[in-house]
Scaffold this active site. Sequence first.
Site, short mmCIF file in Angstrom:
data_model
loop_
_atom_site.label_atom_id
_atom_site.label_comp_id
_atom_site.label_asym_id
_atom_site.label_seq_id
_atom_site.Cartn_x
_atom_site.Cartn_y
_atom_site.Cartn_z
N ASP A 449 0.86 -1.18 0.00
CA ASP A 449 0.00 0.00 0.00
C ASP A 449 0.90 1.23 0.00
O ASP A 449 1.58 1.52 0.99
CB ASP A 449 -0.89 -0.03 1.25
CG ASP A 449 -1.92 1.10 1.28
OD1 ASP A 449 -1.75 2.07 0.52
OD2 ASP A 449 -2.87 1.01 2.08
N HIS A 450 0.88 1.97 -1.11
CA HIS A 450 1.81 3.09 -1.27
C HIS A 450 1.43 4.30 -0.40
O HIS A 450 2.19 5.28 -0.33
CB HIS A 450 1.85 3.52 -2.75
CG HIS A 450 3.20 4.00 -3.18
ND1 HIS A 450 4.27 4.13 -2.32
CD2 HIS A 450 3.66 4.40 -4.40
CE1 HIS A 450 5.32 4.58 -2.97
NE2 HIS A 450 4.98 4.76 -4.24
N ARG A 451 0.28 4.25 0.26
CA ARG A 451 -0.07 5.33 1.18
C ARG A 451 0.85 5.32 2.40
O ARG A 451 1.16 6.37 2.96
CB ARG A 451 -1.52 5.20 1.65
CG ARG A 451 -2.56 5.43 0.56
CD ARG A 451 -3.97 5.19 1.09
NE ARG A 451 -4.15 3.83 1.56
CZ ARG A 451 -5.28 3.36 2.10
NH1 ARG A 451 -6.32 4.18 2.22
NH2 ARG A 451 -5.38 2.10 2.50
#
Length: 479
Positions: A449-451
């Site tokens: 998850d690139h968040r």
Amino acid sequence: MTTMTDSSVREFKMPDVGEGLTEAEILKWYVQPGDTVTDGQVVCEVETAKAAVELPIPYDGVVRALHFPEGTTVDVGTSIIAVAVGDGAAAAAEPVQEAVAQTPATAEAEEPKPAGRQPVLVGYGVSTSATRRRPRKGAQAPAAAQEASAAIQAEMNGHGPAAPAAPAAPAAPVGGERPLAKPPVRKLAKDLGVDLATVVPSGPDGIITREDVHAAVAAPAAEPQAAASAAPASSPSPSAPASYDSVRETRVPVKGVRKATAAAMVGSAFTAPHVTEFVTVDVTRTMKLVEELKQDKEYTGLRVNPLLLIAKALLVAIKRHPDINASWDETAQEIVVKHYVNLGIAAATPRGLIVPNIKDAHAQTLPQLAGSLGELVSTAREGKTSPAAMQGGTMTITNVGVFGVDTGTPILNPGESAILAVGAIKLQPWVHKGKVKPRQVTTLALSFDHRLVDGELGSKVLADVAAVLEQPKRLISWA
């Protein structure tokens, strides 16, 4: 979860067998009307969106009725079986007719409202707003009203006094009421793509029968057009349900595990921005270690395979980079870093994909991890994985290599920050110590998850997993 209908009959309701589940499908009945049951005896098996669960009855007695047949999806809080207890058990032991798919009209009429959520066999029960089955029309109406209703219904069905006009087109239920139909008829209509609101009922008190559903499917498309031309001022009739060739196509209802998986994957794919990185690694030394461990007496009776060492390599990488083991809290706008690892293992079962997890896998030794993996896999294959075993996961491994593919781009399990895909281990030409030699090679893919995981962190975790598998001695030096 039970309801007393009179002094001798108890209604057992569908309990909440998981955290907040709203429905379950009855897979199999283990009892029939007239059978004697004892406290704790399993009476049926149900499938929720997460797992198949056996339901025990909490009292002694004789089965009076089964309210739903196998294959029916029932809302939590709905009565599914009636059991005669005490003095009523002796009377119920006499020959009884099976009451599958019929609901007692007064089973829940006088049930007092519970205060808050009630304890049940599994889970936390249902809230006071649980759905109740609506009494059938006419069940408590005076005889005169029943006769009038029957006469009106007979005219609607074309069986009443002769009328020059054709029967009126089916109208939507007044006030948003659901059309009256038994669960098997509802299932048939769903399978055939028929909207029950468009079906003219022919059963008593306006109940739709199986024949009505089949008639709706077989109705020629020309009839709505003829009706429209005869009465151009009237509103257009609802379009006929789309038909399909049952010989050339098969339609499978989306429910249970498949329905839950679909919702979870769509939610994850369109909520968490996915990034996937790949690395190809020489795992020859890891495969040699697997063979050595199989001969070790400490691992006798345990499942020892490459997945065991891959799982341990991931746990070591998480220990070296703990920020990868986190989740995104959208409501609080916080990143929640977990100081424990509940390691999920994606498992393909006859009912669909499930992801049970090993609780506190980070604290287990290699033999303990081997035992946990073996138990997890065998339980999943038997279809006995509990809902609790699939909750609280922090990171997942999916072994697509068992299907002979090199790797994939896995979708995150909802609530987790990363998932590791393992490809097939194949003998390939590889440069080893300056020479091209046949080596056992695999490809790993890490989606995250690139968040909350940037490229540097994700790359370091994947590189560490590969490094451990290339040189398993790092399990000691990095642990």
